[in-house]
Design a protein around this motif. Structure first.
Motif, short mmCIF file in Angstrom:
data_model
loop_
_atom_site.label_atom_id
_atom_site.label_comp_id
_atom_site.label_asym_id
_atom_site.label_seq_id
_atom_site.Cartn_x
_atom_site.Cartn_y
_atom_site.Cartn_z
N TYR A 255 0.83 -1.20 0.00
CA TYR A 255 0.00 0.00 0.00
C TYR A 255 0.87 1.26 0.00
CZ TYR A 255 -3.09 3.66 1.81
OH TYR A 255 -3.77 4.83 2.00
N TYR A 256 1.92 1.27 0.82
CA TYR A 256 2.73 2.47 0.94
C TYR A 256 3.71 2.67 -0.21
CZ TYR A 256 0.81 3.50 5.49
OH TYR A 256 -0.06 3.83 6.51
N LYS A 257 3.83 1.69 -1.09
CA LYS A 257 4.58 1.93 -2.33
C LYS A 257 3.90 3.02 -3.17
CE LYS A 257 6.45 -2.73 -3.07
NZ LYS A 257 6.39 -3.90 -3.96
N LEU A 300 12.20 -1.06 -2.34
CA LEU A 300 12.29 0.31 -1.85
C LEU A 300 12.50 1.32 -2.98
CD1 LEU A 300 14.54 -0.19 1.31
CD2 LEU A 300 12.05 -0.01 1.21
N SER A 301 12.31 0.89 -4.22
CA SER A 301 12.60 1.78 -5.35
C SER A 301 11.69 3.00 -5.39
CB SER A 301 12.48 1.00 -6.67
OG SER A 301 11.17 0.46 -6.83
N SER A 302 10.51 2.91 -4.80
CA SER A 302 9.59 4.05 -4.83
C SER A 302 9.84 5.03 -3.69
CB SER A 302 8.13 3.56 -4.76
OG SER A 302 7.88 2.92 -3.52
N TYR A 303 10.80 4.71 -2.81
CA TYR A 303 11.12 5.57 -1.67
C TYR A 303 12.34 6.42 -2.00
CZ TYR A 303 7.95 2.61 1.03
OH TYR A 303 6.85 1.94 1.50
N GLU A 307 14.16 8.25 3.01
CA GLU A 307 13.20 7.25 3.47
C GLU A 307 13.82 5.87 3.53
OE1 GLU A 307 8.85 8.98 2.05
OE2 GLU A 307 10.12 7.97 0.57
N ARG A 308 14.65 5.55 2.53
CA ARG A 308 15.30 4.24 2.52
C ARG A 308 16.24 4.08 3.72
NH1 ARG A 308 15.76 5.27 -3.10
NH2 ARG A 308 18.01 5.68 -2.93
N ILE A 309 16.97 5.15 4.03
CA ILE A 309 17.86 5.11 5.19
C ILE A 309 17.06 4.87 6.47
CG2 ILE A 309 19.37 6.52 6.65
CD1 ILE A 309 20.44 7.82 4.14
N GLU A 310 15.94 5.58 6.59
CA GLU A 310 15.13 5.44 7.80
C GLU A 310 14.54 4.04 7.92
OE1 GLU A 310 11.39 7.66 10.10
OE2 GLU A 310 12.23 8.52 8.27
N ILE A 311 14.08 3.48 6.80
CA ILE A 311 13.51 2.13 6.83
C ILE A 311 14.58 1.11 7.20
CG2 ILE A 311 12.53 0.30 5.39
CD1 ILE A 311 10.96 2.49 3.91
#
Length: 470
Positions: A255-257, A300-303, A307-311
Motif C-alpha cells: 500500500y505504501y509503495k 524500496l525503489s519508490s522511496y 526514506e530508505r535510510i530510515e527504513i
C-alpha cells in the motif's frame, strides 16, 4: 573563571514572594518547605533549565509559563501548584507526589517519571514521548488532554478515566488496572504486554463494555478499510491471530509503495510495534522472523534516499530486538527443537587456524562445544559459519554481543539458507533440559564484563586482546 552554582535553601524565600521572570537555570534547591511561608511564592515565567530540586515541598507556587528543561526533581511534593502553560521537557523525576495541582495545557515532553504518585489529579496536559515507571494514578481524570507515544511500565491505574483524552501509540508493560475506562477507538493503537484487561471498561458506541463485548470483527474491517495497519497489527496480537500478521504486513508495504503522503510516520509506528513485540515476546519468534524476511525483501525503489535510510535503520532496530534481546526460556522453547539456524562470525584476520580457534573458544565460553558445529568458512577476513538449534543461537548471541561489541555476527534461519547447509543443520539437536543447562552455564560465565574483556576466566588474554581489536 567558572561561575559558582547558585544554591537555594529554606531562608532564601522568607522575605520575597515573587521570583518571576528569573534566570534560575542550573541552580540547586535543597530542603525547602513552602508550607512554612505566610505568602505563596511565584516563579511565573522563570527559567529552571538544568536545575536540580531535592527534598522540596512545593505549596501554592505559580510555575505558569516557566521552563523546566533537563531538570532533575527528586523526593519532592507539588501541592496546589499552578503549572499553567509551563514546559517540562527532558526532565527526570523520582519519588515525586502531585496533589491537587492546576494544569492548563501544560506541555510535558520526553520526560521520565519514576516512583511518582498522582492521587485525584485532574490533568489538562499535552504529554508526548515520556516514560512512566512504577507510577500510581488513583482517581485521576485526563479530560481534554492529549497524550502520544508514552511508555507506562509497572504502573497502577485505579478509578481513573483515560477515555476523555486524545491518546495514541502508547505502550503498557506489566501495568495493573482497576476500574479504568479507555476509549475503544484508541485502544488498538496501544502496544500491551503482560497486562490484565479484566478491570478495564471500554467506551464503545457511547456505552461502557468489557473487552469481550467489543466488536472485534467490526474493528478489523474498519482498520482494513482505512488502512490503519498498526491498529490492525495490535488487534491481531490481542486476539492471538498471529497467522494473519504476515499477510497484513505485505499488504501494508504494498500500500505504501503507492500512497506516499505521511507514510513514514505510519511505517515507523508499525516498526516500533514490531520492536515491542520482539522485546516483550508478545509474538512467537518464527512469526517475527518471517516478518523480518518480508521487510528485507521489500522493494524500496519508490522511496527516496532519506526514506530508505530510515527504513533500513528501523529494520536494524527490529532485527536487534529480535536476535539480540535476552529472551526468556519459555519464549525460546516455543520455537521448537526442529528450528535450525546458522551463526556467522566475521574475524579481521587472514590466519584461518587462529580464526577458528578464536571463534570456537568464544562460543565454548558461552556453552558446551557440542552445541556448535563449524559448517562453512569464507576467506577475506575469515567468516566462519556455525550451526546450532535456533533456541541455542538466540540464547547465546545476546550474551556474546554484550561482551564483544566489535565482533560482527549474523543469524539466518531455514528460509534463507542453502540446501547444502540445511543438511548439516539437521545434525544439531537440543532439548529443554539442554537449554536450562545452557542458561546456568551463562550465569556462571561472568557475562557482564565490558566489551573487549574475557567472557570468563578460561579464555586466554591473547583471545581477549585479539577480539578487542576486531
Amino acid at each position: 573563571m567558572t561561575n559558582e552554582v547558585q544554591m537555594y535553601f529554606q531562608n532564601d524565600f522568607i522575605k520575597f514572594k515573587k521570583f518571576e521572570a528569573r534566570d534560575m537555570s542550573y541552580s540547586v534547591f535543597n530542603d525547602i518547605d513552602f508550607h512554612q511561608y505566610l505568602h505563596p511564592v511565584s516563579f511565573f515565567r522563570s527559567d529552571f533549565r538544568g536545575a536540580k530540586f531535592t527534598n522540596i515541598s512545593f505549596y501554592k507556587n505559580n510555575f505558569d509559563r516557566s521552563d523546566f528543561l533537563n531538570s532533575v526533581i527528586i523526593n519532592c511534593t507539588f501541592e496546589k501548584v499552578q503549572f499553567g502553560c509551563c514546559q517540562i521537557k527532558n526532565c527526570y523525576l523520582n519519588n515525586v507526589k502531585f496533589i491537587n495541582n492546576s494544569y492548563k495545557s501544560t506541555s510535558i515532553h520526553s520526560t521520565t517519571f519514576v516512583n511518582c504518585e498522582f492521587p485525584d489529579e485532574s490533568f489538562l496536559i499535552n504529554m508526548q514521548h515520556c516514560k512512566l515507571i512504577n507510577c500510581t494514578f488513583k482517581g485521576c481524570s485526563f479530560e481534554m488532554s492529549s497524550t502520544d507515544s508514552d511508555i507506562f511500565k509497572n504502573c497502577t491505574f485505579i478509578n481513573t478515566d483515560l477515555a476523555t483524552m486524545h491518546a495514541e501509540n502508547h505502550k503498557f508493560i506489566e501495568c495493573r488496572f482497576e476500574n479504568v475506562c479507555i476509549d475503544s477507538s484508541y485502544f488498538f493503537g496501544y502496544s500491551i504486554a503482560k497486562c490484565s484487561l479484566n478491570q478495564i471498561i471500554f467506551l464503545y458506541r457511547g456505552e461502557y463494555v468489557c473487552f469481550e463485548n467489543l466488536g472485534v470483527s467490526e474493528f478489523l474491517e474498519k482498520f482494513e478499510r482505512e488502512n490503519r495497519f498498526n491498529d490492525m497489527f495490535n488487534l491481531l496480537v490481542c486476539i492471538k491471530a498471529q497467522d494473519r500478521i504476515a499477510d497484513m504486513l505485505i499488504r501494508c508495504l504494498n500500500y505504501y509503495k503507492k500512497d506516499i503522503y505521511g507514510r513514514m510516520l505510519d511505517i515507523s509506528i508499525l516498526f516500533e510495534s514490531l520492536v515491542f513485540a520482539a522485546i516483550y515476546e508478545t509474538i512467537d519468534f518464527n512469526v517475527l522472523h518471517e516478518l523480518s524476511i518480508i521487510i528485507s525483501e521489500m522493494d524500496l525503489s519508490s522511496y527516496d534516499f532519506a526514506e530508505r535510510i530510515e527504513i533500513e535503520a528501523l529494520h536494524t532496530k527490529f532485527r536487534n530486538a529480535l536476535y539480540l534481546s535476552s529472551h526468556s526460556n519459555e519464549y525460546l522453547t516455543r520455537i521448537g527443537t526442529n528450528s535450525k539456524s546458522m551463526l556467522s562470525i566475521r574475524l579481521n584476520s587472514d590466519d584461518y587456524d587462529k580464526s577458528v580457534e578464536i571463534s570456537k573458544q568464544l562460543l565454548d565460553s558461552i556453552s558446551d562445544a557440542n552445541y556448535w558445529t563449524l559448517i562453512e568458512s569464507q576467506k577475506g577476513s575469515w567468516i566462519l559459519i556455525f550451526s546450532a538449534a535456533t533456541i541455542v543461537v538466540l540464547a547465546a548471541l545476546p550474551k556474546i554481543v554484550k561482551n564483544y561489541a566489535d565482533v560482527y555476527f549474523e543469524i539466518k534461519t531455514k528460509r534463507i539458507i542453502s540446501n547444502k547447509i540445511l543438511q548439516k543443520l539437521e545434525n544439531t539437536e537440543v532439548s529443554l533440559k539442554d537449554l536450562q543447562k545452557l542458561t546456568v552455564t551463562t550465569k556462571e560465565a561472568e557475562l557482564l564484563l565490558p566489551a573487549g574483556k574475557c567472557i570468563n576466566k578460561s579464555i586466554s588474554k591473547e583471545i581477549a586482546a585479539i577480539t578487542a581489536n576486531l
